[in-house]
Design an enzyme around this catalytic site. Sequence first.
Site, mmCIF file in Angstrom:
data_model
loop_
_atom_site.group_PDB
_atom_site.id
_atom_site.type_symbol
_atom_site.label_atom_id
_atom_site.label_comp_id
_atom_site.label_asym_id
_atom_site.label_seq_id
_atom_site.Cartn_x
_atom_site.Cartn_y
_atom_site.Cartn_z
ATOM 1 N N LYS A 180 -0.560 -4.741 15.541
ATOM 2 C CA LYS A 180 0.420 -5.685 14.978
ATOM 3 C C LYS A 180 0.851 -4.999 13.711
ATOM 4 O O LYS A 180 0.273 -4.804 12.631
ATOM 5 C CB LYS A 180 -0.523 -6.893 14.496
ATOM 6 C CG LYS A 180 0.365 -8.301 14.078
ATOM 7 C CD LYS A 180 1.306 -8.236 13.189
ATOM 8 C CE LYS A 180 0.998 -8.296 11.804
ATOM 9 N NZ LYS A 180 1.790 -8.022 11.079
ATOM 10 N N GLU A 255 -8.895 -0.010 5.079
ATOM 11 C CA GLU A 255 -8.123 0.970 3.995
ATOM 12 C C GLU A 255 -7.162 0.053 3.278
ATOM 13 O O GLU A 255 -6.319 -0.342 3.542
ATOM 14 C CB GLU A 255 -7.540 2.130 4.810
ATOM 15 C CG GLU A 255 -8.171 2.716 5.762
ATOM 16 C CD GLU A 255 -8.739 3.949 5.016
ATOM 17 O OE1 GLU A 255 -8.938 4.294 3.730
ATOM 18 O OE2 GLU A 255 -9.887 4.508 5.523
ATOM 19 N N CYS A 289 -0.353 4.337 -1.287
ATOM 20 C CA CYS A 289 -1.756 3.775 -1.733
ATOM 21 C C CYS A 289 -2.136 4.809 -2.707
ATOM 22 O O CYS A 289 -3.351 4.521 -3.615
ATOM 23 C CB CYS A 289 -2.697 3.483 -0.621
ATOM 24 S SG CYS A 289 -2.618 4.921 0.623
ATOM 25 N N GLU A 390 -3.162 -2.853 -9.266
ATOM 26 C CA GLU A 390 -2.333 -2.094 -8.358
ATOM 27 C C GLU A 390 -0.947 -2.775 -8.547
ATOM 28 O O GLU A 390 -0.747 -3.953 -8.109
ATOM 29 C CB GLU A 390 -2.666 -2.054 -6.814
ATOM 30 C CG GLU A 390 -1.963 -1.075 -6.045
ATOM 31 C CD GLU A 390 -2.041 -1.140 -4.617
ATOM 32 O OE1 GLU A 390 -2.542 -2.476 -3.755
ATOM 33 O OE2 GLU A 390 -2.426 -0.023 -4.057
HETATM 34 P P1 NAD Z 1 -0.513 -6.625 3.148
HETATM 35 O O1 NAD Z 1 -2.042 -6.587 2.921
HETATM 36 O O2 NAD Z 1 0.202 -7.629 2.692
HETATM 37 O O3 NAD Z 1 -0.245 -6.467 4.781
HETATM 38 C C1 NAD Z 1 -0.955 -5.419 5.638
HETATM 39 C C2 NAD Z 1 -0.811 -5.991 7.101
HETATM 40 O O4 NAD Z 1 -1.527 -7.005 7.170
HETATM 41 C C3 NAD Z 1 0.491 -6.367 7.434
HETATM 42 O O5 NAD Z 1 0.506 -6.082 8.707
HETATM 43 C C4 NAD Z 1 0.333 -7.943 7.349
HETATM 44 O O6 NAD Z 1 1.230 -8.743 8.213
HETATM 45 C C5 NAD Z 1 -0.896 -8.319 7.690
HETATM 46 N N1 NAD Z 1 -1.586 -9.524 7.327
HETATM 47 C C6 NAD Z 1 -1.197 -10.065 6.186
HETATM 48 N N2 NAD Z 1 -2.009 -11.296 5.973
HETATM 49 C C7 NAD Z 1 -2.788 -11.197 7.084
HETATM 50 C C8 NAD Z 1 -3.717 -12.316 7.681
HETATM 51 N N3 NAD Z 1 -4.210 -13.269 6.883
HETATM 52 N N4 NAD Z 1 -4.333 -11.908 8.625
HETATM 53 C C9 NAD Z 1 -4.239 -10.561 9.512
HETATM 54 N N5 NAD Z 1 -3.157 -9.910 9.340
HETATM 55 C C10 NAD Z 1 -2.414 -10.243 8.013
HETATM 56 O O7 NAD Z 1 -0.185 -5.052 2.574
HETATM 57 P P2 NAD Z 1 1.350 -4.335 2.525
HETATM 58 O O8 NAD Z 1 2.027 -5.020 1.420
HETATM 59 O O9 NAD Z 1 1.809 -4.309 3.870
HETATM 60 O O10 NAD Z 1 0.668 -2.910 2.244
HETATM 61 C C11 NAD Z 1 0.517 -2.354 0.809
HETATM 62 C C12 NAD Z 1 -1.173 -2.247 0.636
HETATM 63 O O11 NAD Z 1 -1.365 -1.467 1.596
HETATM 64 C C13 NAD Z 1 -1.209 -1.825 -0.835
HETATM 65 O O12 NAD Z 1 -2.216 -2.546 -1.389
HETATM 66 C C14 NAD Z 1 -1.490 -0.217 -0.520
HETATM 67 O O13 NAD Z 1 -2.489 0.374 -1.533
HETATM 68 C C15 NAD Z 1 -2.243 -0.377 0.610
HETATM 69 N N6 NAD Z 1 -2.294 0.668 1.456
HETATM 70 C C16 NAD Z 1 -3.838 1.259 1.505
HETATM 71 C C17 NAD Z 1 -3.608 2.310 2.370
HETATM 72 C C18 NAD Z 1 -5.083 3.421 2.416
HETATM 73 O O14 NAD Z 1 -5.292 4.121 3.531
HETATM 74 N N7 NAD Z 1 -5.940 2.773 1.655
HETATM 75 C C19 NAD Z 1 -2.460 2.953 2.975
HETATM 76 C C20 NAD Z 1 -1.415 2.444 2.744
HETATM 77 C C21 NAD Z 1 -1.319 1.272 2.371
#
Ligand code: NAD
Length: 501
Positions: A180, A255, A289, A390
């Site tokens: 997804k 992650e 991230c 963050e």
């Molecule tokens: P997000 O948590 O809003 O969304 C991530 C994914 O989760 C999306 O596909 C979203 O549709 C899905 N999602 C949202 N709610 C959900 C639920 N209730 N159940 C299942 N899936 C759900 O994050 P984002 O805004 O897309 O990304 C930014 C974040 O990602 C930042 O915090 C960043 O630090 C982190 N990030 C971490 C890494 C790492 O490797 N540590 C890498 C890249 C990004």
Amino acid sequence: MSTSAVSRIHKNFINGDWVEARQGRTFENRNPADTSELVGIFPSSTHEDVNAAVEAAKAAFVKWRLMPAPRRAEILYRAAEILVKRKEDMARDMTREMGKPLSETRGDVQEAIDMTYYMAGEGRRLFGQTVPSELPNKFAMSVRDPLGVVGMITPWNFPMAIPSWKIMPALICGNTVVIKPAEDTPLSTYNLVQILIESGLPRGVVNIVNGMGPDAGAPLITHPDVSAVSFTGSTETGRIVNQACAPSFKPCHLEMGGKNIIIVMDDANLELAVEGAVWGGFGTSGQRCTAASRVAVHAKVHKEFLDRFAARVKSLKIGDGLDPGTDVGPVINETQLETVMKYVEIGKNEGAKIVAGGHRAESGGLSSGWFHEPTIFSGVDPRMRIAQEEIFGPVVAVISFSSFDESIEIANNVKYGLSASIYTRNANQAFRAMRDLQTGIVYVNAPTIGAEIQLPFGGTKGTGNGHREAGTAAIDFYSEWKTLYIDYSDRLQRAQIDAEL
Ligand code: NAD
């Protein structure tokens, strides 16, 4: 020509067919640099689509797990070759849907290429252990078993690299996949999977279900036929994923967020440290991230560093990532822009001082995109919210310190633990920092960003739950150890009890 220009209406990919969402709903993918540009229309899926995708992946697993790993690898090698050929198109599509400059989206596709080649190579390794048995005429070894159907949920900031970090190790280990992708960047996952299909991936082995997190992501995590979940995204969503996996003991790889730091010691090469802080803080508009959202500078060089850093940041060109002159692209969407602007206000109210940027960028044709000036705060107390939370945007908090020990304390005193960096020419300090920084990744004389795919990637504390992406560490998540004992003595031999020959 970009693939999106050929077909702007996209579908889910289930059991080898492109299909609409069962309920017929869709969502738009728009260019954050110019929201009047529609990049594509994608299906908005629900549990019905997830169920169909998981069913297909479960059926495909029966054969896929039995295909020898070196044969699976051949498909990945072919995919890597096609990715190399289409790199420019893929990068352009990605800049249009995500906003980061072309040089960076080329890097994102390159990361997918590197990961695909690397994991293809693992097809002839997937090492287990063969060890001597304590009993005569007995053989002992361990092998790696696939887990089954792996559910994957990805964020928008590395739209092709992160899906490749998950899909490629999962496939080489013999798992099947339902992914997804982030709703802001579904095109890059489409492009990646399209290439896997052209490379000969059998039906049902990888399936895409597009849509919103709660509607399409949540039912994927809890589906009883999904054996494991790999999630990258915010710590808040990661907690939801973790809790959803807990009742059935489902392995889940998380992650999550970061609040990464660059430490600049008084003996640092300041020019190099400034360049590192600019790239670490404002590359990908601060939306990595691993972004260096904190820079801690020794009091002795604080003023000189800050003057040079601010001057350099003020000269960065904000604009459309497709324009070759652009240094900093837009942030991903309106919500993210609002978050950045909210934190700028929080920083001001906390008493920090803006020394560069501080506003939404609208002039010069930027008003139809989500642009924000690269922003630096000085006079930041490490306890302030802008130094703890963050922000995920182009905002850097500069903190002053007076001793090495103080810098390490500042670095570690946040709830995240992804990446940290130190600029110093003192080898003793560098090694102490490598030992004492509580992050999954430490850089010396380089910024907090720029991981290579052949080593483990991930973080401690609120950033991760102990697993790692990339390198052979990824194989550890996507496979399960099976230990095998073969007794060819023709008699009962009791381990720990029968010792005679
Ligand atoms: P997000 O948590 O809003 O969304 C991530 C994914 O989760 C999306 O596909 C979203 O549709 C899905 N999602 C949202 N709610 C959900 C639920 N209730 N159940 C299942 N899936 C759900 O994050 P984002 O805004 O897309 O990304 C930014 C974040 O990602 C930042 O915090 C960043 O630090 C982190 N990030 C971490 C890494 C790492 O490797 N540590 C890498 C890249 C990004």
